[in-house]
Write a protein that holds these residues in place. Structure first.
Motif, PDB file in Angstrom:
ATOM      1  N   ASN B 219      -9.453 -19.095  -3.434  1.00  0.00           N
ATOM      2  CA  ASN B 219      -8.320 -18.313  -2.925  1.00  0.00           C
ATOM      3  C   ASN B 219      -7.998 -18.686  -1.485  1.00  0.00           C
ATOM      4  OD1 ASN B 219      -8.281 -16.927  -5.326  1.00  0.00           O
ATOM      5  ND2 ASN B 219      -9.280 -15.085  -4.542  1.00  0.00           N
ATOM      6  N   ALA B 220      -9.047 -18.988  -0.713  1.00  0.00           N
ATOM      7  CA  ALA B 220      -8.842 -19.293   0.708  1.00  0.00           C
ATOM      8  C   ALA B 220      -8.427 -20.739   0.933  1.00  0.00           C
ATOM      9  CB  ALA B 220     -10.124 -18.988   1.481  1.00  0.00           C
ATOM     10  N   TYR B 299      -6.364 -22.361 -10.948  1.00  0.00           N
ATOM     11  CA  TYR B 299      -6.695 -21.041 -10.393  1.00  0.00           C
ATOM     12  C   TYR B 299      -6.786 -19.985 -11.481  1.00  0.00           C
ATOM     13  CZ  TYR B 299      -6.665 -22.315  -5.502  1.00  0.00           C
ATOM     14  OH  TYR B 299      -7.000 -22.855  -4.300  1.00  0.00           O
ATOM     15  N   HIS B 300      -5.985 -20.153 -12.538  1.00  0.00           N
ATOM     16  CA  HIS B 300      -6.079 -19.169 -13.621  1.00  0.00           C
ATOM     17  C   HIS B 300      -7.472 -19.208 -14.234  1.00  0.00           C
ATOM     18  CE1 HIS B 300      -4.509 -17.255 -17.549  1.00  0.00           C
ATOM     19  NE2 HIS B 300      -4.799 -16.347 -16.661  1.00  0.00           N
ATOM     20  N   LYS B 301      -7.991 -20.400 -14.415  1.00  0.00           N
ATOM     21  CA  LYS B 301      -9.321 -20.528 -15.030  1.00  0.00           C
ATOM     22  C   LYS B 301     -10.425 -20.024 -14.096  1.00  0.00           C
ATOM     23  CE  LYS B 301      -7.367 -22.330 -18.408  1.00  0.00           C
ATOM     24  NZ  LYS B 301      -7.137 -21.457 -19.547  1.00  0.00           N
ATOM     25  N   LEU B 302     -10.334 -20.428 -12.843  1.00  0.00           N
ATOM     26  CA  LEU B 302     -11.484 -20.231 -11.951  1.00  0.00           C
ATOM     27  C   LEU B 302     -11.347 -19.064 -10.995  1.00  0.00           C
ATOM     28  CD1 LEU B 302     -12.240 -24.008 -11.211  1.00  0.00           C
ATOM     29  CD2 LEU B 302     -13.271 -22.527 -12.927  1.00  0.00           C
ATOM     30  N   SER B 303     -10.171 -18.442 -10.946  1.00  0.00           N
ATOM     31  CA  SER B 303     -10.023 -17.281 -10.076  1.00  0.00           C
ATOM     32  C   SER B 303      -9.305 -16.128 -10.774  1.00  0.00           C
ATOM     33  CB  SER B 303      -9.263 -17.676  -8.796  1.00  0.00           C
ATOM     34  OG  SER B 303      -8.865 -16.534  -8.070  1.00  0.00           O
ATOM     35  N   TYR B 304      -8.051 -16.370 -11.197  1.00  0.00           N
ATOM     36  CA  TYR B 304      -7.211 -15.261 -11.684  1.00  0.00           C
ATOM     37  C   TYR B 304      -7.760 -14.577 -12.926  1.00  0.00           C
ATOM     38  CZ  TYR B 304      -3.719 -17.852  -8.880  1.00  0.00           C
ATOM     39  OH  TYR B 304      -3.043 -18.531  -7.903  1.00  0.00           O
ATOM     40  N   PHE B 305      -8.276 -15.356 -13.882  1.00  0.00           N
ATOM     41  CA  PHE B 305      -8.698 -14.783 -15.172  1.00  0.00           C
ATOM     42  C   PHE B 305      -9.724 -13.682 -14.961  1.00  0.00           C
ATOM     43  CE2 PHE B 305     -10.108 -14.529 -19.524  1.00  0.00           C
ATOM     44  CZ  PHE B 305      -9.106 -15.099 -20.292  1.00  0.00           C
ATOM     45  N   LYS B 345     -11.561 -15.465   0.490  1.00  0.00           N
ATOM     46  CA  LYS B 345     -10.467 -14.500   0.453  1.00  0.00           C
ATOM     47  C   LYS B 345     -10.578 -13.724  -0.849  1.00  0.00           C
ATOM     48  CE  LYS B 345      -5.426 -14.627   0.853  1.00  0.00           C
ATOM     49  NZ  LYS B 345      -4.288 -15.543   0.906  1.00  0.00           N
ATOM     50  N   PRO B 346     -10.649 -12.400  -0.779  1.00  0.00           N
ATOM     51  CA  PRO B 346     -10.790 -11.637  -2.021  1.00  0.00           C
ATOM     52  C   PRO B 346      -9.552 -11.769  -2.905  1.00  0.00           C
ATOM     53  CG  PRO B 346     -10.407 -10.165  -0.172  1.00  0.00           C
ATOM     54  CD  PRO B 346     -10.574 -11.542   0.407  1.00  0.00           C
ATOM     55  N   SER B 347      -9.740 -11.603  -4.199  1.00  0.00           N
ATOM     56  CA  SER B 347      -8.604 -11.631  -5.113  1.00  0.00           C
ATOM     57  C   SER B 347      -7.814 -10.343  -4.976  1.00  0.00           C
ATOM     58  CB  SER B 347      -9.082 -11.781  -6.556  1.00  0.00           C
ATOM     59  OG  SER B 347      -9.720 -13.028  -6.717  1.00  0.00           O
ATOM     60  N   GLN B 628       0.802  -9.020  -0.762  1.00  0.00           N
ATOM     61  CA  GLN B 628       1.078 -10.017   0.281  1.00  0.00           C
ATOM     62  C   GLN B 628      -0.037 -11.059   0.403  1.00  0.00           C
ATOM     63  OE1 GLN B 628       1.265  -8.285   4.210  1.00  0.00           O
ATOM     64  NE2 GLN B 628      -0.423  -6.893   3.807  1.00  0.00           N
ATOM     65  N   GLY B 629      -1.232 -10.729  -0.108  1.00  0.00           N
ATOM     66  CA  GLY B 629      -2.337 -11.682  -0.007  1.00  0.00           C
ATOM     67  C   GLY B 629      -2.422 -12.644  -1.172  1.00  0.00           C
ATOM     68  N   LEU B 630      -1.434 -12.659  -2.087  1.00  0.00           N
ATOM     69  CA  LEU B 630      -1.477 -13.576  -3.231  1.00  0.00           C
ATOM     70  C   LEU B 630      -1.482 -15.019  -2.755  1.00  0.00           C
ATOM     71  CD1 LEU B 630       1.077 -11.997  -5.726  1.00  0.00           C
ATOM     72  CD2 LEU B 630      -1.391 -12.218  -6.061  1.00  0.00           C
ATOM     73  N   PRO B 631      -2.292 -15.862  -3.397  1.00  0.00           N
ATOM     74  CA  PRO B 631      -2.284 -17.268  -2.987  1.00  0.00           C
ATOM     75  C   PRO B 631      -0.934 -17.938  -3.246  1.00  0.00           C
ATOM     76  CG  PRO B 631      -3.957 -16.866  -4.720  1.00  0.00           C
ATOM     77  CD  PRO B 631      -3.269 -15.573  -4.455  1.00  0.00           C
ATOM     78  N   GLU B 632      -0.310 -17.607  -4.399  1.00  0.00           N
ATOM     79  CA  GLU B 632       0.985 -18.205  -4.721  1.00  0.00           C
ATOM     80  C   GLU B 632       2.087 -17.572  -3.906  1.00  0.00           C
ATOM     81  OE1 GLU B 632       2.631 -19.804  -8.771  1.00  0.00           O
ATOM     82  OE2 GLU B 632       1.692 -17.876  -9.060  1.00  0.00           O
TER      83      GLU B 632
END
Lengths: 252, 635
Positions: B219-220, B299-305, B345-347, B628-632
């Motif tokens: 995320n960071a 990111y979907h695989k390794l963070s968002y999911f 950075k937290p999700s 506001q903290g979304l990576p995208e």
């Protein structure tokens, strides 16, 4: 749309795409119920005057006469369809574009004084095109989809992305992973990954997809052992006129 | 014979065991395909290639088919709701990574809007899994504890012990099969042998990703220089997602026959790597660049999911590496980014969940009749509708800012916000701009015509939180449509809210919606309406000229005890938010309604994702402070 009036025109081409239409057979009868074929030299004796609702143009534009004729066709057609690779991107006739005009003419003709050819382009080099029906030859399912979409007044449901999607949906064994070069990753889908489904590499006849990274694929071809000349031929076989495939041809 | 939990199957007896299975089930298992493998129909054990490393497509294809008819229709009526599975099917020799992937798909497809097509196949499938004693060069299951040994999700689990398989039953169906086959009991040393072969397999796995804090580290590092390299190499061909066992996105497009009134509504696997995936009507594309799309998958695989479904979205099967003609390796990328990275950075986690429930097939639209049509502008029209079934209409409740999926069978389905206030009983409004297939076709519809509607979906405007507070409402163009319910909601409960100010801008006066309602807005007590157009054209115009943010100088609203709600073109919302933050507004006071491509409305098709959020169910209205903290990029 009420029964649309359809016309089919031939430019510099092998007539294979028109032949595909005639090959529709059973589906053709149903389609014919929905359309009015007003001008189709190969299939009908009666030629009606324009204007037409949908004009299908087969073939590349390769002579001054054809340049004038395509402009006339455009004026006569509400929806102009580039039918087949030659009309879309110049297709096979465009392989001559990288050799001097006179040299190329001399290879084919003896009476050179009578020959007056121009660089081979797809029809959109000269006139605006509404729909591209890709492929060498065209895909009949796409043709029927196009007619239905026109009747419904919606955008035709064509696949803009790489052949790889349909190839994987069919679960074909990837030909690239068998060491055979394949243009699938940069070529627009819609053919059902026809050649890879027969375990042959895609030749790129449908032209570039909507996000072509041809330079990257060219590098992979070189790593697989293709010579620079081979790679150039891959990208110039059907759609060398397009900036996307030209980038592949010039990548090495 | 009593069912036994742990048994053995001699390799010499595999043929008769498989023969027994084929009598009761349609059996599918790994088969050879050129120099690769694919799950295919098994008539006898001779068809099986149990020494396979990985198959091209994962066995998810038996639950979520690559192409699947969701319903058939004729003249606006649903004539069938897809085919049920004919009999029971059995998957033989499924590897632990793929079983774990199916358990992840269960989380996606079996939530409150259960997918009936997936559920039918899932409930009628027996899984005979097989632990891995050999590993492929791209396997990295041990990083996610999804292999080489399997702990759950199987009916039967086989482990290769040389001349025999250890057979463990994980369900009643599995126990029945062991009993029916009359398999002999296993000895204690067989379990010891199992541990030994699995440990050996584990040691053979050469690929590893360090998953500790991986999501937070990634995320960071959303703008890591590595992504340019990936962009140059990636062909965006969609192979990596198509072969992924946890990818579930699909697109829906009606197919009519030549009658043009009957046909089918199929769904087809889609891929976030494809350029058109995040494109909305009028051509705006939220992930136009190749690296943005690659990152969405990664990111979907390794963070968002994990934020979405409580577990990592990767099972380490290695297919995306094996079948990538460019050898792009997500493990190598993750490790390269993580090595030396210190920042985390937290999700993003949201505080609200969308209301709504599902009765029956959540994809099936209900019939609604058009009661009224009112032209708003040259390209925008308000349709007043009512469900044909009175009972449905009476029970139909929705929050301001939520949306329906509108179906015109044969043309397609589109998400459209509701532009009426739920206080108006008996009907609901949709204000629609004719820009896509469905919305253009709708312009041909007349009063009395019937469309398909399902919904409402999503989280709407915070009308409860707004109580007792001042409200600033900023709309641009068609963005007034989803905000009109807020205006009417406040109008009907004026004393419950503080000062109310409306800023409305459009390109030209001719692009303004609900102009005939402006006068009634002006007489709402303690309400201020400010109008602006970018270009008045030739029309008589007594109001402000300029983009909507130029009204900031004239507005009375101040940050104290105020909530701001906005909807409009992305670029407008971007500058509205930026402008208000600069004027001292807090992000938490700001609510935005976002637009994304949607094919389902119920968190299944995957199209509308914004980082870990689903626009359809986590939005479309979001608190800016929360996102506001979304990576995208949001706008």
């Amino acid at each position: 749309m009420a029964k649309p009036r359809i016309a089919v025109f031939k430019f510099s081409s092998c007539a294979g795409c028109q032949l595909e239409i005639v090959n529709l057979e059973n589906a053709l009868l149903d389609v014919l119920g929905a359309i009015d074929v007003a001008y189709f030299v190969m299939a009908s004796r009666d030629m009606e005057e324009g204007p037409y609702d949908i004009g299908f143009v087969e073939g590349a534009v390769t002579s001054p006469h054809e340049i004038e004729r395509i402009k006339e066709v455009r004026k006569n057609c509400k929806i102009l369809v580039a039918m087949g690779t030659c009309a879309c991107t110049g297709g096979l006739p465009s392989i001559k574009n990288w050799t001097s005009q006179r040299e190329m003419e001399a290879r084919v003709y003896t009476e050179l004084w009578a020959i007056n050819s121009t660089t081979a382009y797809g029809i959109d080099h000269y006139v605006p095109v509404d729909v591209y029906l890709r492929g060498c030859p065209i895909d009949l399912n796409e043709l029927v989809d196009l007619v239905k979409a026109a009747l419904l007044g919606v955008a035709p449901p064509f696949r803009p992305h790489a052949i790889c999607v349909e190839c994987k949906l069919k679960e074909n064994a990837c030909v690239m992973l068998q060491g055979k070069p394949c243009m699938g990753p940069v070529t627009a889908g819609g053919c059902g990954a026809l050649c890879p489904s027969h375990n042959k590499g895609c030749e790129g006849c449908r032209g570039p997809n909507n996000d072509t990274n041809a330079a990257s694929l060219a590098k992979t071809f070189a790593e697989m052992g293709l010579s620079k000349a081979d790679v150039v031929r891959k990208f110039r076989k059907y759609a060398g006129n397009t900036p996307q495939f030209n980038e592949g041809a010039e990548a090495l | 014979m009593l069912p036994v939990e742990v048994a053995v199957l001699k390799k010499a007896d595999v043929a008769s065991f498989v023969g027994m299975l084929t009598k009761d089930y349609k059996v599918f298992g790994p088969t050879k395909k050129e120099n690769q493998f694919a799950f295919g129909p098994i008539d006898s054990a001779a068809d099986l290639s149990l020494d396979y490393t990985t198959t091209i497509l994962p066995p998810k294809k038996y639950f979520h088919q690559p192409v699947e008819t969701m319903m058939s229709f004729k003249s606006g009526d649903v004539t069938s709701e897809g085919a049920k599975l004919d009999g029971k099917q059995l998957l033989f020799g499924v590897h632990p990574c793929d079983v774990n992937a199916i358990l992840l798909l269960d989380k996606v497809y079996r939530d409150k809007y259960e997918d009936p097509y997936y559920a039918d196949k899932r409930d009628n499938t027996v899984i005979v899994a097989m632990n891995c004693t050999e590993v492929g060069q791209n396997c990295f299951c041990s990083s996610f504890n999804t292999g080489p040994g399997l702990d759950e999700g199987y009916d039967l689990l086989l482990t290769d012990l040389g001349d025999k398989y250890l057979v463990q039953a994980g369900s009643a169906a599995g126990k029945d099969l062991v009993a029916k086959a009359g398999l002999g009991s296993a000895a204690a040393e067989d379990l010891v042998a199992k541990d030994k072969v699995l440990r050996a397999a584990q040691n053979k796995i050469g690929k590893k990703v360090d998953t500790e804090n991986l999501a937070e580290i990634l995320n960071a590092n959303f703008n890591h220089p590595k992504w340019q390299e990936v962009k140059d190499s990636c062909l965006a061909c969609g192979t990596c997602t198509t072969v992924c066992p946890t990818c579930y996105c699909f697109s829906v497009a009606d197919k009519v026959d030549l009658t043009l009134v009957s046909g089918e509504r199929p769904r087809v696997w889609d891929s976030c790597l494809l350029k058109e995936f995040a494109e909305v009507a009028l051509g705006h594309n939220f992930r136009k660049e190749r690296d943005a799309r690659f990152k969405q998958r990664f990111y979907h695989k390794l963070s968002y999911f994990e934020s979405q479904f409580g577990a990592p979205g990767c099972v380490g099967c290695g297919r995306c590496v094996t079948f990538c003609v460019k050898n792009i390796d997500i493990v190598a990328i993750a490790n390269e980014i993580a090595s030396g990275a210190e920042e985390t950075k937290p999700s993003v986690v949201l505080s609200k969940k969308a209301p709504g429930e599902c009765k029956g097939n959540p994809y099936k639209p209900l019939k609604a009749v058009i009661k009224g049509i009112k032209q708003q502008t040259y390209d925008t029209t308000t349709y007043t509708m009512s469900f044909v079934d009175d009972k449905v209409q009476q029970e139909y409740k929705y929050d301001p800012g939520t949306f329906n999926m509108i179906t015109l069978f044969g043309i397609g389905e589109a998400p459209i916000s509701i532009s009426s206030c739920a206080d108006e009983k008996g009907t609901f409004d949709h204000t629609i701009r004719a820009v896509g297939n469905v919305t253009k076709a709708l312009t041909q519809y007349k009063v009395g015509d019937v469309v398909g509607v399902r919904g409402p979906y999503g989280i709407g405007w915070p009308v409860e939180e707004m109580k007792g507070k001042n409200v600033l409402l900023i709309a641009g163009g068609i963005g007034l449509a989803p905000l009109r319910p807020v205006i009417n909601h406040i109008k009907n409960r004026r004393s419950e809210y503080g000062k109310f100010e409306i800023l409305y801008g459009a390109k030209t006066p001719n692009d303004m919606l609900f102009t005939d309602e402006f006068d009634t807005l002006r007489i709402i007590p303690d309400t201020n309406l400010l109008l602006t157009t970018d270009n008045p054209g030739g029309v008589k115009w007594e109001h402000n000229v300029g983009v909507v943010t130029t009204l900031f100088e004239k507005m009375k609203s101040v940050p104290e005890n105020t909530i701001m709600v906005t909807c409009g073109p992305d670029i407008m919302m971007k500058f509205v938010v930026k402008g208000l933050l600069a004027k001292g507004w807090a992000p938490e006071q700001i609510y935005v309604s976002l637009e994304r491509r949607m094919n389902c409305g119920i968190k299944k098709c995957g199209k509308c994702q914004i980082g870990p959020l689903f626009c359809c169910q986590d939005g479309p209205v979001f608190n800016y402070g929360e996102i506001q903290g979304l990576p995208e990029e949001i706008f």
